[in-house]
Design a protein around this motif. Structure first.
Motif, PDB file in Angstrom:
ATOM      1  N   GLN A   1      28.422  43.217  44.404  1.00 26.72           N
ATOM      2  CA  GLN A   1      27.267  42.954  45.264  1.00 26.72           C
ATOM      3  C   GLN A   1      27.605  43.230  46.733  1.00 26.72           C
ATOM      4  O   GLN A   1      26.816  43.839  47.452  1.00 26.72           O
ATOM      5  CB  GLN A   1      26.817  41.480  45.136  1.00 26.72           C
ATOM      6  CG  GLN A   1      26.136  41.143  43.824  1.00 26.72           C
ATOM      7  CD  GLN A   1      24.892  42.008  43.579  1.00 26.72           C
ATOM      8  OE1 GLN A   1      24.245  42.450  44.523  1.00 26.72           O
ATOM      9  NE2 GLN A   1      24.586  42.276  42.323  1.00 26.72           N
ATOM     10  N   ASN A   2      28.780  42.788  47.144  1.00 26.12           N
ATOM     11  CA  ASN A   2      29.188  42.979  48.541  1.00 26.12           C
ATOM     12  C   ASN A   2      29.361  44.449  48.894  1.00 26.12           C
ATOM     13  O   ASN A   2      29.003  44.881  49.979  1.00 26.12           O
ATOM     14  CB  ASN A   2      30.482  42.213  48.835  1.00 26.12           C
ATOM     15  CG  ASN A   2      30.247  40.720  48.888  1.00 26.12           C
ATOM     16  OD1 ASN A   2      29.107  40.275  49.042  1.00 26.12           O
ATOM     17  ND2 ASN A   2      31.304  39.942  48.736  1.00 26.12           N
TER      18      ASN A   2
ATOM     19  N   GLU B   1      42.177  37.208  46.976  1.00 33.01           N
ATOM     20  CA  GLU B   1      41.654  37.770  45.723  1.00 33.01           C
ATOM     21  C   GLU B   1      42.598  37.550  44.542  1.00 33.01           C
ATOM     22  O   GLU B   1      42.195  37.720  43.399  1.00 33.01           O
ATOM     23  CB  GLU B   1      41.374  39.274  45.886  1.00 33.01           C
ATOM     24  CG  GLU B   1      40.257  39.607  46.861  1.00 33.01           C
ATOM     25  CD  GLU B   1      38.884  39.077  46.421  1.00 33.01           C
ATOM     26  OE1 GLU B   1      38.650  38.965  45.210  1.00 33.01           O
ATOM     27  OE2 GLU B   1      38.065  38.749  47.307  1.00 33.01           O
ATOM     28  N   CYS B   2      43.868  37.239  44.813  1.00 32.53           N
ATOM     29  CA  CYS B   2      44.813  36.992  43.709  1.00 32.53           C
ATOM     30  C   CYS B   2      45.995  36.166  44.215  1.00 32.53           C
ATOM     31  O   CYS B   2      46.763  36.629  45.056  1.00 32.53           O
ATOM     32  CB  CYS B   2      45.302  38.327  43.133  1.00 32.53           C
ATOM     33  SG  CYS B   2      46.559  38.132  41.854  1.00 32.53           S
TER      34      CYS B   2
ATOM     35  N   ASN C   1      34.244  42.804  54.973  1.00 33.79           N
ATOM     36  CA  ASN C   1      35.588  42.900  54.378  1.00 33.79           C
ATOM     37  C   ASN C   1      35.574  43.363  52.930  1.00 33.79           C
ATOM     38  O   ASN C   1      36.588  43.286  52.239  1.00 33.79           O
ATOM     39  CB  ASN C   1      36.277  41.531  54.421  1.00 33.79           C
ATOM     40  CG  ASN C   1      36.686  41.163  55.823  1.00 33.79           C
ATOM     41  OD1 ASN C   1      36.716  42.015  56.711  1.00 33.79           O
ATOM     42  ND2 ASN C   1      36.987  39.901  56.033  1.00 33.79           N
ATOM     43  N   SER C   2      34.404  43.821  52.460  1.00 37.35           N
ATOM     44  CA  SER C   2      34.294  44.072  51.015  1.00 37.35           C
ATOM     45  C   SER C   2      35.197  45.196  50.527  1.00 37.35           C
ATOM     46  O   SER C   2      35.678  45.142  49.398  1.00 37.35           O
ATOM     47  CB  SER C   2      32.841  44.341  50.625  1.00 37.35           C
ATOM     48  OG  SER C   2      32.374  45.466  51.328  1.00 37.35           O
ATOM     49  N   LEU C   3      35.467  46.205  51.359  1.00 40.95           N
ATOM     50  CA  LEU C   3      36.325  47.303  50.889  1.00 40.95           C
ATOM     51  C   LEU C   3      37.739  46.784  50.620  1.00 40.95           C
ATOM     52  O   LEU C   3      38.291  47.009  49.541  1.00 40.95           O
ATOM     53  CB  LEU C   3      36.378  48.452  51.912  1.00 40.95           C
ATOM     54  CG  LEU C   3      35.082  49.211  52.183  1.00 40.95           C
ATOM     55  CD1 LEU C   3      35.361  50.396  53.107  1.00 40.95           C
ATOM     56  CD2 LEU C   3      34.437  49.723  50.907  1.00 40.95           C
ATOM     57  N   ILE C   4      38.297  46.082  51.581  1.00 43.05           N
ATOM     58  CA  ILE C   4      39.670  45.577  51.422  1.00 43.05           C
ATOM     59  C   ILE C   4      39.737  44.553  50.279  1.00 43.05           C
ATOM     60  O   ILE C   4      40.666  44.554  49.472  1.00 43.05           O
ATOM     61  CB  ILE C   4      40.260  45.021  52.753  1.00 43.05           C
ATOM     62  CG1 ILE C   4      41.708  44.554  52.590  1.00 43.05           C
ATOM     63  CG2 ILE C   4      39.438  43.897  53.361  1.00 43.05           C
ATOM     64  CD1 ILE C   4      42.706  45.644  52.543  1.00 43.05           C
ATOM     65  N   ASN C   5      38.701  43.701  50.184  1.00 43.21           N
ATOM     66  CA  ASN C   5      38.690  42.711  49.095  1.00 43.21           C
ATOM     67  C   ASN C   5      38.627  43.391  47.728  1.00 43.21           C
ATOM     68  O   ASN C   5      39.295  42.969  46.786  1.00 43.21           O
ATOM     69  CB  ASN C   5      37.500  41.762  49.248  1.00 43.21           C
ATOM     70  CG  ASN C   5      37.661  40.849  50.449  1.00 43.21           C
ATOM     71  OD1 ASN C   5      38.764  40.703  50.973  1.00 43.21           O
ATOM     72  ND2 ASN C   5      36.575  40.240  50.898  1.00 43.21           N
TER      73      ASN C   5
END
Ligand SMILES: [Zn+2]
Ligand SMILES: [Zn+2]
Length: 252
Positions: free
Chosen positions: A215-216, A20-21, A239-243
Protein backbone atom coordinates in the motif's frame (compact mmCIF):
# COMPACT_ATOMS: atom_id res chain seq x y z
CA UNK A 1 10.78 -9.40 31.47
CA UNK A 2 11.62 -9.84 35.14
CA UNK A 3 13.52 -13.15 34.96
CA UNK A 4 15.44 -12.23 31.84
CA UNK A 5 18.78 -14.01 31.48
CA UNK A 6 21.75 -12.19 30.03
CA UNK A 7 21.73 -14.17 26.76
CA UNK A 8 18.08 -13.22 26.21
CA UNK A 9 18.68 -9.48 26.35
CA UNK A 10 19.87 -8.85 22.74
CA UNK A 11 17.01 -10.88 21.24
CA UNK A 12 14.41 -9.29 23.52
CA UNK A 13 15.78 -5.80 22.80
CA UNK A 14 15.83 -6.38 19.03
CA UNK A 15 12.07 -6.96 19.10
CA UNK A 16 11.60 -3.56 20.75
CA UNK A 17 13.23 -1.82 17.77
CA UNK A 18 10.93 -0.39 15.12
CA UNK A 19 12.32 -2.17 12.04
CA UNK A 20 11.31 -4.53 9.25
CA UNK A 21 13.22 -7.52 10.71
CA UNK A 22 14.59 -7.97 14.24
CA UNK A 23 16.96 -10.69 13.01
CA UNK A 24 18.47 -8.28 10.46
CA UNK A 25 18.97 -5.83 13.30
CA UNK A 26 20.77 -8.51 15.35
CA UNK A 27 22.82 -9.72 12.40
CA UNK A 28 23.83 -6.20 11.43
CA UNK A 29 25.01 -5.39 14.95
CA UNK A 30 26.95 -8.60 15.30
CA UNK A 31 28.57 -8.07 11.91
CA UNK A 32 29.80 -4.61 13.01
CA UNK A 33 31.32 -6.16 16.14
CA UNK A 34 33.01 -8.87 14.07
CA UNK A 35 34.60 -6.33 11.73
CA UNK A 36 36.20 -4.50 14.65
CA UNK A 37 37.23 -7.67 16.47
CA UNK A 38 38.81 -9.34 13.46
CA UNK A 39 41.24 -6.48 12.84
CA UNK A 40 42.15 -6.40 16.56
CA UNK A 41 42.69 -10.17 16.58
CA UNK A 42 44.81 -10.03 13.45
CA UNK A 43 47.49 -8.35 15.54
CA UNK A 44 46.86 -9.90 18.97
CA UNK A 45 45.46 -13.43 18.88
CA UNK A 46 47.65 -16.13 17.36
CA UNK A 47 44.86 -18.74 16.87
CA UNK A 48 42.49 -16.30 15.21
CA UNK A 49 45.29 -15.00 13.04
CA UNK A 50 46.02 -18.52 11.79
CA UNK A 51 42.32 -19.06 11.02
CA UNK A 52 41.99 -15.70 9.24
CA UNK A 53 45.15 -16.19 7.19
CA UNK A 54 43.95 -19.59 6.07
CA UNK A 55 40.30 -18.80 5.30
CA UNK A 56 40.13 -15.12 4.40
CA UNK A 57 36.78 -13.46 3.75
CA UNK A 58 33.96 -13.20 1.25
CA UNK A 59 33.85 -10.23 -1.09
CA UNK A 60 31.40 -8.27 1.11
CA UNK A 61 33.59 -8.61 4.19
CA UNK A 62 36.88 -7.91 2.39
CA UNK A 63 35.32 -4.61 1.29
CA UNK A 64 33.80 -3.82 4.68
CA UNK A 65 37.16 -4.42 6.38
CA UNK A 66 38.75 -2.02 3.93
CA UNK A 67 36.40 0.69 5.20
CA UNK A 68 37.64 0.25 8.78
CA UNK A 69 40.17 2.71 10.17
CA UNK A 70 42.99 0.25 10.87
CA UNK A 71 44.89 -0.13 7.63
CA UNK A 72 48.10 -1.68 8.97
CA UNK A 73 46.52 -4.78 10.58
CA UNK A 74 44.51 -5.23 7.39
CA UNK A 75 47.62 -4.91 5.25
CA UNK A 76 49.46 -7.47 7.41
CA UNK A 77 46.50 -9.84 7.26
CA UNK A 78 46.33 -9.57 3.47
CA UNK A 79 50.09 -10.10 3.22
CA UNK A 80 49.93 -13.44 5.05
CA UNK A 81 46.64 -14.50 3.43
CA UNK A 82 48.06 -13.90 -0.05
CA UNK A 83 51.26 -15.74 0.92
CA UNK A 84 49.15 -18.72 2.07
CA UNK A 85 47.22 -18.77 -1.23
CA UNK A 86 50.38 -18.38 -3.29
CA UNK A 87 52.12 -21.23 -1.42
CA UNK A 88 49.18 -23.63 -1.76
CA UNK A 89 48.67 -22.72 -5.41
CA UNK A 90 52.35 -23.44 -6.07
CA UNK A 91 52.10 -26.75 -4.20
CA UNK A 92 49.25 -27.94 -6.44
CA UNK A 93 51.12 -26.93 -9.57
CA UNK A 94 54.35 -28.56 -8.35
CA UNK A 95 52.59 -31.82 -7.46
CA UNK A 96 51.58 -32.17 -11.11
CA UNK A 97 55.02 -31.28 -12.34
CA UNK A 98 57.09 -34.32 -13.18
CA UNK A 99 60.24 -33.17 -14.82
CA UNK A 100 63.90 -34.02 -14.83
CA UNK A 101 64.60 -30.33 -14.67
CA UNK A 102 62.43 -28.85 -11.93
CA UNK A 103 63.77 -25.37 -12.61
CA UNK A 104 62.23 -25.21 -16.08
CA UNK A 105 58.78 -23.96 -15.14
CA UNK A 106 57.71 -22.89 -18.66
CA UNK A 107 58.07 -26.47 -19.83
CA UNK A 108 56.00 -27.78 -17.00
CA UNK A 109 52.71 -26.05 -17.83
CA UNK A 110 53.11 -26.90 -21.50
CA UNK A 111 53.70 -30.56 -20.64
CA UNK A 112 50.65 -30.67 -18.38
CA UNK A 113 48.42 -29.02 -20.96
CA UNK A 114 49.49 -31.57 -23.55
CA UNK A 115 48.67 -34.52 -21.33
CA UNK A 116 44.90 -35.17 -21.07
CA UNK A 117 44.86 -37.18 -17.81
CA UNK A 118 47.16 -34.91 -15.86
CA UNK A 119 45.34 -31.87 -17.23
CA UNK A 120 42.04 -33.24 -15.85
CA UNK A 121 43.62 -34.02 -12.49
CA UNK A 122 45.25 -30.62 -12.32
CA UNK A 123 41.94 -28.93 -13.10
CA UNK A 124 40.19 -31.03 -10.46
CA UNK A 125 42.74 -30.02 -7.80
CA UNK A 126 42.69 -26.37 -8.87
CA UNK A 127 38.90 -26.18 -8.80
CA UNK A 128 38.77 -27.86 -5.41
CA UNK A 129 41.33 -25.44 -4.01
CA UNK A 130 39.81 -22.25 -5.45
CA UNK A 131 36.19 -23.23 -4.76
CA UNK A 132 37.16 -23.97 -1.18
CA UNK A 133 39.09 -20.69 -0.86
CA UNK A 134 36.22 -18.69 -2.37
CA UNK A 135 33.56 -20.24 -0.15
CA UNK A 136 35.29 -19.49 3.15
CA UNK A 137 34.81 -16.37 5.23
CA UNK A 138 35.77 -16.08 8.89
CA UNK A 139 33.14 -13.39 9.53
CA UNK A 140 30.28 -15.20 7.72
CA UNK A 141 31.07 -18.35 9.73
CA UNK A 142 30.93 -16.43 13.01
CA UNK A 143 27.71 -14.69 11.99
CA UNK A 144 26.05 -17.98 11.02
CA UNK A 145 26.98 -19.55 14.35
CA UNK A 146 25.72 -16.51 16.28
CA UNK A 147 22.45 -16.34 14.31
CA UNK A 148 21.79 -20.00 15.00
CA UNK A 149 22.21 -19.15 18.67
CA UNK A 150 19.80 -16.19 18.41
CA UNK A 151 17.16 -18.43 16.80
CA UNK A 152 17.55 -20.94 19.67
CA UNK A 153 17.03 -18.13 22.18
CA UNK A 154 14.07 -16.83 20.17
CA UNK A 155 12.26 -20.17 20.35
CA UNK A 156 13.12 -20.66 24.01
CA UNK A 157 11.55 -17.30 24.82
CA UNK A 158 8.62 -17.88 22.47
CA UNK A 159 7.82 -21.10 24.38
CA UNK A 160 8.37 -19.79 27.88
CA UNK A 161 7.46 -16.08 27.88
CA UNK A 162 4.03 -14.84 26.94
CA UNK A 163 5.13 -11.20 26.97
CA UNK A 164 7.84 -12.00 24.43
CA UNK A 165 5.27 -13.73 22.21
CA UNK A 166 3.17 -10.59 22.34
CA UNK A 167 6.14 -8.46 21.45
CA UNK A 168 6.92 -10.63 18.41
CA UNK A 169 3.28 -10.59 17.29
CA UNK A 170 3.12 -6.82 17.47
CA UNK A 171 6.36 -6.47 15.44
CA UNK A 172 6.48 -5.78 11.70
CA UNK A 173 7.49 -9.36 10.88
CA UNK A 174 10.72 -10.42 9.20
CA UNK A 175 12.69 -10.02 6.01
CA UNK A 176 11.97 -12.88 3.63
CA UNK A 177 15.38 -14.51 4.28
CA UNK A 178 14.99 -14.61 8.05
CA UNK A 179 11.34 -15.63 7.67
CA UNK A 180 12.59 -18.69 5.80
CA UNK A 181 15.14 -19.44 8.53
CA UNK A 182 12.51 -18.95 11.20
CA UNK A 183 10.04 -21.34 9.55
CA UNK A 184 12.81 -23.87 8.94
CA UNK A 185 14.05 -23.79 12.57
CA UNK A 186 10.48 -23.82 13.94
CA UNK A 187 10.23 -27.49 13.01
CA UNK A 188 13.13 -28.32 15.37
CA UNK A 189 11.73 -26.35 18.29
CA UNK A 190 7.96 -26.71 18.13
CA UNK A 191 5.63 -29.63 17.54
CA UNK A 192 2.03 -30.39 16.58
CA UNK A 193 -0.39 -27.70 17.83
CA UNK A 194 2.37 -25.34 19.01
CA UNK A 195 3.97 -25.49 15.58
CA UNK A 196 0.62 -24.89 13.81
CA UNK A 197 -0.14 -21.96 16.12
CA UNK A 198 3.31 -20.45 15.52
CA UNK A 199 3.19 -20.77 11.71
CA UNK A 200 -0.33 -19.33 11.58
CA UNK A 201 0.52 -16.32 13.77
CA UNK A 202 3.85 -15.58 12.07
CA UNK A 203 2.31 -15.81 8.59
CA UNK A 204 -0.44 -13.42 9.64
CA UNK A 205 1.96 -10.68 10.83
CA UNK A 206 4.14 -11.26 7.77
CA UNK A 207 1.24 -10.93 5.32
CA UNK A 208 0.04 -7.81 7.15
CA UNK A 209 3.53 -6.34 6.84
CA UNK A 210 3.80 -7.13 3.12
CA UNK A 211 0.31 -5.70 2.49
CA UNK A 212 1.23 -2.52 4.40
CA UNK A 213 4.40 -2.10 2.35
CA UNK A 214 2.52 -2.74 -0.88
CA UNK A 215 0.00 0.00 0.00
CA UNK A 216 2.79 2.41 0.91
CA UNK A 217 4.65 1.76 -2.34
CA UNK A 218 1.42 2.34 -4.31
CA UNK A 219 0.97 5.66 -2.46
CA UNK A 220 4.60 6.56 -3.07
CA UNK A 221 4.21 6.05 -6.82
CA UNK A 222 1.02 8.11 -6.91
CA UNK A 223 2.93 11.11 -5.56
CA UNK A 224 4.59 11.46 -8.96
CA UNK A 225 1.22 12.35 -10.48
CA UNK A 226 1.11 16.17 -10.91
CA UNK A 227 -2.39 16.19 -9.37
CA UNK A 228 -0.82 15.08 -6.07
CA UNK A 229 2.03 17.57 -6.22
CA UNK A 230 0.82 19.52 -3.20
CA UNK A 231 -0.01 16.51 -1.02
CA UNK A 232 1.75 16.07 2.29
CA UNK A 233 3.60 12.76 2.05
CA UNK A 234 3.32 10.68 5.24
CA UNK A 235 6.57 9.48 6.81
CA UNK A 236 5.97 5.78 6.10
CA UNK A 237 5.15 6.51 2.45
CA UNK A 238 8.32 8.58 2.09
CA UNK A 239 10.37 5.68 3.53
CA UNK A 240 8.49 2.98 1.66
CA UNK A 241 11.28 2.16 -0.81
CA UNK A 242 13.89 1.50 1.88
CA UNK A 243 11.34 -0.34 4.05
CA UNK A 244 10.35 -2.57 1.13
CA UNK A 245 13.99 -3.34 0.35
CA UNK A 246 14.61 -4.27 3.98
CA UNK A 247 11.63 -6.59 3.91
CA UNK A 248 12.49 -8.24 0.60
CA UNK A 249 16.21 -8.70 0.97
CA UNK A 250 18.40 -9.39 3.92
CA UNK A 251 20.79 -6.49 4.44
CA UNK A 252 23.40 -8.26 2.33
ZN1 LIG B 1 16.12 -10.20 8.29
ZN1 LIG C 1 31.62 -12.98 4.71
Amino acid sequence: MADEKIYMIPVNDAFSVDCECAFCYLENNFEKQCLEIVLGESVMEVDSRVETNKKGFCSRHFHMLLEQKNKLPYGLMLETHLYEIKTNFEKILSSHFISSNSQKKEGFLKRILNNKTSKENLLKDLLKFFENTNSQCVICERINARMKNYFDVFFFMWKTKKDFQQKVLSSKGFCLYHLCDLLKFSQNHLHSRDLDHFVEKICKIELDAISRLYQNICEFNKQFDYRNANNVIPHEVRNSLINAIEKLGKYK
